[in-house]
Design a protein around this motif. Structure first.
Motif, mmCIF file in Angstrom:
data_model
loop_
_atom_site.group_PDB
_atom_site.id
_atom_site.type_symbol
_atom_site.label_atom_id
_atom_site.label_comp_id
_atom_site.label_asym_id
_atom_site.label_seq_id
_atom_site.Cartn_x
_atom_site.Cartn_y
_atom_site.Cartn_z
ATOM 1 N N LEU A 252 0.876 -1.182 0.024
ATOM 2 C CA LEU A 252 0.021 -0.048 -0.055
ATOM 3 C C LEU A 252 0.946 1.149 0.132
ATOM 4 O O LEU A 252 1.719 1.520 0.893
ATOM 5 N N MET A 253 0.954 1.696 -1.104
ATOM 6 C CA MET A 253 1.626 3.390 -1.217
ATOM 7 C C MET A 253 1.207 4.183 -0.683
ATOM 8 O O MET A 253 0.084 4.527 -1.033
ATOM 9 N N CYS A 254 1.488 4.869 0.321
ATOM 10 C CA CYS A 254 0.987 6.049 0.987
ATOM 11 C C CYS A 254 1.593 7.263 0.697
ATOM 12 O O CYS A 254 2.650 7.457 0.902
ATOM 13 N N PHE A 255 0.764 8.055 0.284
ATOM 14 C CA PHE A 255 1.020 9.689 -0.164
ATOM 15 C C PHE A 255 0.366 10.521 0.377
ATOM 16 O O PHE A 255 -0.824 10.436 0.759
ATOM 17 N N GLY A 256 1.272 11.481 1.203
ATOM 18 C CA GLY A 256 0.750 12.562 1.923
ATOM 19 C C GLY A 256 0.186 13.777 1.209
ATOM 20 O O GLY A 256 0.084 14.023 -0.059
ATOM 21 N N GLU A 257 -0.088 14.743 2.156
ATOM 22 C CA GLU A 257 -0.614 15.973 1.513
ATOM 23 C C GLU A 257 0.385 17.007 0.992
ATOM 24 O O GLU A 257 1.585 16.984 1.598
ATOM 25 N N GLU A 258 0.240 17.753 -0.029
ATOM 26 C CA GLU A 258 1.088 18.739 -0.633
ATOM 27 C C GLU A 258 1.455 19.638 0.773
ATOM 28 O O GLU A 258 0.731 20.295 1.388
ATOM 29 N N GLY A 259 2.721 19.686 0.647
ATOM 30 C CA GLY A 259 3.311 20.737 1.640
ATOM 31 C C GLY A 259 3.538 20.100 3.021
ATOM 32 O O GLY A 259 4.696 20.520 3.479
ATOM 33 N N THR A 260 2.698 19.327 3.523
ATOM 34 C CA THR A 260 2.973 18.735 4.627
ATOM 35 C C THR A 260 3.544 17.336 4.857
ATOM 36 O O THR A 260 3.805 16.702 5.771
ATOM 37 N N GLY A 261 3.325 16.629 3.551
ATOM 38 C CA GLY A 261 3.654 15.275 3.481
ATOM 39 C C GLY A 261 2.568 14.135 4.278
ATOM 40 O O GLY A 261 1.567 14.504 4.573
ATOM 41 N N LEU A 262 2.998 13.022 4.526
ATOM 42 C CA LEU A 262 2.222 12.034 5.369
ATOM 43 C C LEU A 262 2.134 12.557 6.857
ATOM 44 O O LEU A 262 2.849 13.251 7.512
ATOM 45 N N SER A 263 1.125 12.260 7.433
ATOM 46 C CA SER A 263 0.753 12.765 8.803
ATOM 47 C C SER A 263 1.320 11.828 9.783
ATOM 48 O O SER A 263 2.068 10.691 9.401
ATOM 49 N N LYS A 264 1.562 12.363 10.783
ATOM 50 C CA LYS A 264 2.304 11.352 11.864
ATOM 51 C C LYS A 264 1.841 10.215 12.119
ATOM 52 O O LYS A 264 2.584 9.021 12.082
ATOM 53 N N GLU A 265 0.432 10.194 12.195
ATOM 54 C CA GLU A 265 -0.280 8.600 12.389
ATOM 55 C C GLU A 265 0.062 7.786 11.189
ATOM 56 O O GLU A 265 0.059 6.711 11.360
ATOM 57 N N THR A 266 -0.114 8.132 10.057
ATOM 58 C CA THR A 266 0.195 7.443 8.940
ATOM 59 C C THR A 266 1.503 6.850 8.645
ATOM 60 O O THR A 266 1.738 5.903 8.605
ATOM 61 N N ILE A 267 2.793 7.794 9.123
ATOM 62 C CA ILE A 267 3.867 7.313 9.032
ATOM 63 C C ILE A 267 4.226 6.193 10.140
ATOM 64 O O ILE A 267 4.998 5.554 9.915
ATOM 65 N N GLU A 268 3.545 6.366 11.373
ATOM 66 C CA GLU A 268 3.670 5.464 12.403
ATOM 67 C C GLU A 268 3.250 3.997 11.958
ATOM 68 O O GLU A 268 3.584 2.946 12.425
#
Length: 170
Positions: free
Chosen positions: A118-134
């Motif tokens: 599952l490739m996870c891509f975050g939001e423009e400017g902020t990247g992945l949220s801390k919760e998703t990175i964890e």
């Protein structure tokens, strides 16, 4: 039908979808948008171009701007996930691979993609949220050679999906 490869010319949307699902690559995509809607359409278009198995959209707004997808959302299974708890349930099915330029991330060019990623891509400017990175089993980054710190999500998702499919087919 406009903007389909020659193979699908004259096919119905239903038949195209059936063929794409039968030949999908063993990866899916999570597009995380907490504040805005930039690049979701491009992420959808890239997911179709590289024939992702499924696409998930996580964020507070169920409605997204599909203009960047240029109709490719007709050929994708797009599932809306309103909460991080819904995202966590995907851990039962997928190996989470974040794509973000954060400390501890590994270079994509040397990364071996697991099947059922599952490739996870975050939001423009902020990247992945801390919760998703964890939740990620690993985070990879795209090595860059210029002066900017990061790529936009639309560009990064296309590079990552190409890398996955290219390495899979070698």
């Amino acid at each position: 039908m406009a903007n389909v490869i020659d193979k699908f010319s004259g096919w119905t949307t239903e038949l195209i979808n059936k063929e794409l699902r039968a030949t999908a690559h063993p990866f899916s995509v999570l597009l995380e948008q907490i504040q805005g809607d930039f690049n979701v359409g491009t992420g959808l278009r890239n997911s179709n171009a590289f024939n992702a198995n499924e696409v998930f959209y996580y964020g507070p707004r169920k409605k997204i701007d599909r203009r960047g997808a240029v109709g490719t959302y007709h050929y994708l299974d797009l599932t809306y996930l309103p909460t991080i708890e819904d995202v966590k349930k995907l851990k039962e099915k997928y190996t989470f691979v974040g794509v973000d330029c954060v400390p501890g991330s590994v270079p994509m060019e040397s990364f071996v993609w697991p099947k059922n990623t599952l490739m996870c891509f975050g939001e423009e400017g902020t990247g992945l949220s801390k919760e998703t990175i964890e939740l990620c089993d690993v985070v990879v980054h795209i090595t860059q050679y210029g002066s900017v710190r990061s790529l936009n999500v639309g560009t990064a998702s296309g590079i990552a999906m190409y890398d996955f499919v290219n390495k899979l087919n070698k």
